[in-house]
Design a protein around this motif. Structure first.
Motif, short mmCIF file in Angstrom:
data_model
loop_
_atom_site.label_atom_id
_atom_site.label_comp_id
_atom_site.label_asym_id
_atom_site.label_seq_id
_atom_site.Cartn_x
_atom_site.Cartn_y
_atom_site.Cartn_z
N ALA A 166 9.58 0.82 -0.76
CA ALA A 166 8.33 0.84 -1.39
C ALA A 166 7.72 0.32 -2.58
CB ALA A 166 7.45 1.04 0.02
N VAL A 167 7.78 1.75 -3.33
CA VAL A 167 7.36 2.26 -4.70
C VAL A 167 8.42 1.45 -5.47
CG1 VAL A 167 9.16 4.39 -5.07
CG2 VAL A 167 6.95 3.99 -6.35
N VAL A 168 9.48 0.74 -5.55
CA VAL A 168 10.52 0.00 -6.28
C VAL A 168 10.04 -1.43 -6.48
CG1 VAL A 168 12.45 -1.16 -6.97
CG2 VAL A 168 12.68 1.39 -6.37
N THR A 169 9.37 -2.25 -4.92
CA THR A 169 8.91 -3.10 -4.79
C THR A 169 7.65 -3.26 -5.75
OG1 THR A 169 9.78 -3.91 -2.80
CG2 THR A 169 8.14 -4.88 -2.60
N TYR A 170 7.02 -2.23 -5.42
CA TYR A 170 5.30 -2.30 -6.55
C TYR A 170 5.99 -2.20 -7.48
CZ TYR A 170 1.30 -0.32 -7.95
OH TYR A 170 -0.05 -0.39 -8.05
N ILE A 171 6.46 -1.83 -8.28
CA ILE A 171 6.53 -1.80 -9.36
C ILE A 171 7.22 -3.19 -10.15
CG2 ILE A 171 6.67 1.00 -10.27
CD1 ILE A 171 9.63 0.62 -10.62
N GLU A 189 1.01 -1.64 -0.30
CA GLU A 189 -0.18 0.24 0.21
C GLU A 189 0.90 1.23 0.31
OE1 GLU A 189 -2.76 2.97 -0.54
OE2 GLU A 189 -3.19 0.83 -0.72
N LEU A 190 1.97 1.30 0.91
CA LEU A 190 2.76 2.26 0.44
C LEU A 190 3.97 2.54 -0.57
CD1 LEU A 190 4.20 4.82 2.62
CD2 LEU A 190 6.13 2.73 2.98
N GLY A 191 3.88 1.76 -1.41
CA GLY A 191 4.28 1.78 -2.73
C GLY A 191 3.17 2.01 -3.73
N ARG A 192 1.92 1.31 -3.53
CA ARG A 192 1.11 1.70 -3.81
C ARG A 192 0.72 3.74 -4.35
NH1 ARG A 192 -3.99 3.95 -4.92
NH2 ARG A 192 -3.50 3.78 -2.35
N ARG A 193 0.89 4.16 -2.56
CA ARG A 193 0.36 5.70 -3.16
C ARG A 193 1.69 5.96 -3.46
NH1 ARG A 193 -0.83 3.95 2.63
NH2 ARG A 193 1.89 5.37 3.02
N THR A 194 3.11 5.74 -3.30
CA THR A 194 4.29 6.53 -3.64
C THR A 194 3.83 6.73 -5.45
OG1 THR A 194 5.00 6.03 -1.70
CG2 THR A 194 6.28 6.24 -3.64
N TYR A 195 3.76 5.70 -5.83
CA TYR A 195 3.71 5.44 -7.24
C TYR A 195 2.50 6.47 -7.76
CZ TYR A 195 3.03 3.71 -11.74
OH TYR A 195 3.56 3.51 -13.01
N ALA A 196 1.78 6.55 -7.32
CA ALA A 196 0.40 7.54 -7.17
C ALA A 196 0.42 8.97 -7.54
CB ALA A 196 -0.81 7.23 -6.65
N ALA A 197 1.23 9.56 -6.37
CA ALA A 197 2.12 10.45 -6.01
C ALA A 197 2.74 11.11 -6.71
CB ALA A 197 1.92 10.83 -4.89
N GLN A 198 4.06 10.16 -7.41
CA GLN A 198 5.27 10.43 -8.00
C GLN A 198 5.18 10.07 -9.20
OE1 GLN A 198 6.77 12.81 -6.41
NE2 GLN A 198 5.68 12.25 -3.87
N CYS A 199 4.34 8.98 -9.01
CA CYS A 199 5.19 7.79 -10.75
C CYS A 199 4.11 8.27 -11.56
CB CYS A 199 5.30 6.80 -10.61
SG CYS A 199 6.37 6.66 -9.23
N ALA A 200 2.56 7.96 -11.33
CA ALA A 200 1.61 7.80 -12.30
C ALA A 200 1.27 8.66 -13.41
CB ALA A 200 0.32 7.11 -12.23
N MET A 201 2.25 10.01 -13.19
CA MET A 201 1.94 10.98 -14.16
C MET A 201 2.04 10.33 -15.76
SD MET A 201 3.10 15.47 -13.66
CE MET A 201 1.82 15.24 -12.07
N CYS A 202 3.59 9.97 -15.83
CA CYS A 202 4.79 9.79 -17.15
C CYS A 202 4.56 8.56 -17.03
CB CYS A 202 6.11 10.22 -16.49
SG CYS A 202 6.32 12.22 -16.26
N HIS A 203 4.35 7.36 -16.49
CA HIS A 203 4.17 6.02 -16.25
C HIS A 203 2.94 5.00 -16.78
CE1 HIS A 203 8.27 6.17 -16.06
NE2 HIS A 203 8.81 6.58 -15.19
N GLY A 204 1.72 6.22 -15.81
CA GLY A 204 0.26 5.50 -16.12
C GLY A 204 -0.03 4.59 -14.46
N ASP A 205 -1.33 5.16 -14.01
CA ASP A 205 -2.70 4.36 -13.23
C ASP A 205 -1.20 2.46 -14.16
OD1 ASP A 205 -2.89 6.27 -12.53
OD2 ASP A 205 -4.60 6.20 -13.56
#
Length: 428
Positions: free
Chosen positions: A398-403, A320-336
């Protein structure tokens, strides 16, 4: 007898054997022909030599940051100490101005300098030995045409016993096989051209093959990937379709990645971005395609079972921490859903470079960010910002684990300790 004394005696004995071998074998001795070879130095030959020097990426090593081209002085960190790259401009005192074409070919072909010294294998003579005499002479003609720069060479800073060049005889016996590239009659002319460039001037195996404690690599494990010593980047396997194996890539995607730095499947960063910027972008479409044909044909060597999603190994809190971090920092460029917007923003879902067994490159990209190289076919590349000042170790892990595990990716989790270890290497 104590162990240190035994080691010292063994090193002394090895040194004596090395000196004896140098005397008896005289590696790289030039045949006595009476007259040195004369090299055609027409504009056509010089231009061809410039192209081949680009293919060999000579400028990348022999030019210090902010320094003059080919004047040397760049420090190359190794596990054994710093090696300082020499001046290869045609200056008579500090460069290669007094080299003959024969001596230059011997240096390229055998790793023996003009004065008879054995070169350290940081100079990729184990690959350059495959270069033909005609191509060597063209590179020589080009280097003799560049402005001479008087810049003394710095002595290497290698620990004992690695500072004893005579011990290189042992290394050469184990890891060096002299000889120009021999075409494979069973393959096409295009395949052979690609093999010649990849194995020879391109010296691709030097990074994409694991190096052992002696600084050597096994030919049987060529292109199987490994950490690049002292650079803290992982050069992925070119033979495994779970890393950078190109067997299921289209030729166009391989060509784009090599020559442009971006493709529909991935983007180059780190050391490979330098190779594309300094070397591959200048090569002809025909040569790039030949390299792609050869690389795509490398036999797969996947010894492990096909991976499956490792999401079950990740705690719900970390996910969940990874998902939230991804949504805040990464999704804008790499997509949901991690599909990206290639070639500008590479996909993360199904991206083999994300799910490799080594997470080093993914961690470094999150911490350091990076740019694809600016190339003739992609002059204004998109970049990724660094997040080391925004994310702590737990968030970055967490975000690296998530992706690495989301969207059916088959990577493994990353720990905060792994992130912290690489964070320590960041410049202050």
């Amino acid at each position: 007898m104590r162990t240190p004394v035994k080691i010292l005696l063994a090193l002394v004995l090895l040194g004596l054997l090395g000196v004896l071998a140098l005397y008896l074998l005289r590696p790289g001795t030039l045949p006595s022909t009476g007259q040195p070879a004369q090299v055609n130095q027409t504009t056509q030959v010089i231009n061809r030599g410039e192209y081949l020097a680009r293919a060999g990426d000579c400028v990348a090593c022999h030019t210090a940051p902010g320094g003059k081209e080919f004047a040397g002085g760049r420090a190359m960190p190794t596990p054994f100490g710093n090696i300082y790259v020499p001046n290869i401009t045609p200056d008579d005192e500090t460069g290669i101005g007094q080299y003959t074409a024969d001596e230059f070919y011997r240096m390229m072909h055998t790793g023996i300098a003009r004065d008879g010294k054995l070169l350290y294998p940081a100079m990729p003579f184990a690959s350059y030995t495959k270069v033909t005499r005609e191509d060597s002479d063209a590179i020589y003609a080009y280097l003799m045409s560049v402005p001479p720069i008087q810049q003394p060479n710095r002595p290497h800073e290698l620990r004992f016993p690695y500072n004893r060049r005579e011990l290189l005889v042992g290394w050469r016996t184990l890891y060096f096989q002299e000889g120009e590239y021999q075409p494979d009659s069973k393959q096409s002319a295009q395949w052979n051209r690609g093999a010649y460039l990849v194995q020879g001037l391109g010296h691709c195996a030097m990074c994409h093959t694991q190096v052992n404690a002696l600084g050597g690599s096994s030919e049987s494990k060529a292109f199987e990937g490994g950490m690049i010593p002292n650079q803290n980047w992982y050069a992925p396997s070119l033979t495994s379709n779970r890393e950078a194996g190109l067997g299921n890539w289209s030729l166009q995607d391989i060509k784009d990645l090599l020559q442009t730095g971006v493709s529909q499947r991935s983007t180059v960063y780190g050391p490979m971005a330098e190779v594309t910027y300094n070397s591959l972008q200048y090569m002809t479409d025909e040569d790039i395609e030949a390299m792609a044909v050869y690389l795509k044909s490398l036999p797969p060597r996947d010894a492990e079972a096909p991976p499956t999603s490792q999401a079950r190994l990740v705690s719900p809190e970390v996910m969940e921490l990874g998902r939230r971090t991804y949504a805040a920092q990464c999704a804008m460029c790499h997509g949901d859903e991690g599909k990206g917007h290639p070639p500008a923003f590479p996909p993360l879902a199904g991206n083999q470079s994300i799910t490799m067994s080594s997470p080093v490159n993914s961690i470094r990209m999150v911490l350091n960010g990076g740019y694809a190289p600016g190339t003739k076919k992609n002059p204004r590349p998109h970049g990724m910002p660094p997040f080391n000042h925004i994310l702590n170790d737990e968030e970055a892990a967490a975000v690296v684990t998530y992706i690495r595990v989301a969207w059916d990716n088959s990577g493994t989790p990353v720990s905060p300790a792994q992130v912290n270890e690489l964070r320590k290497l960041l410049p202050e």
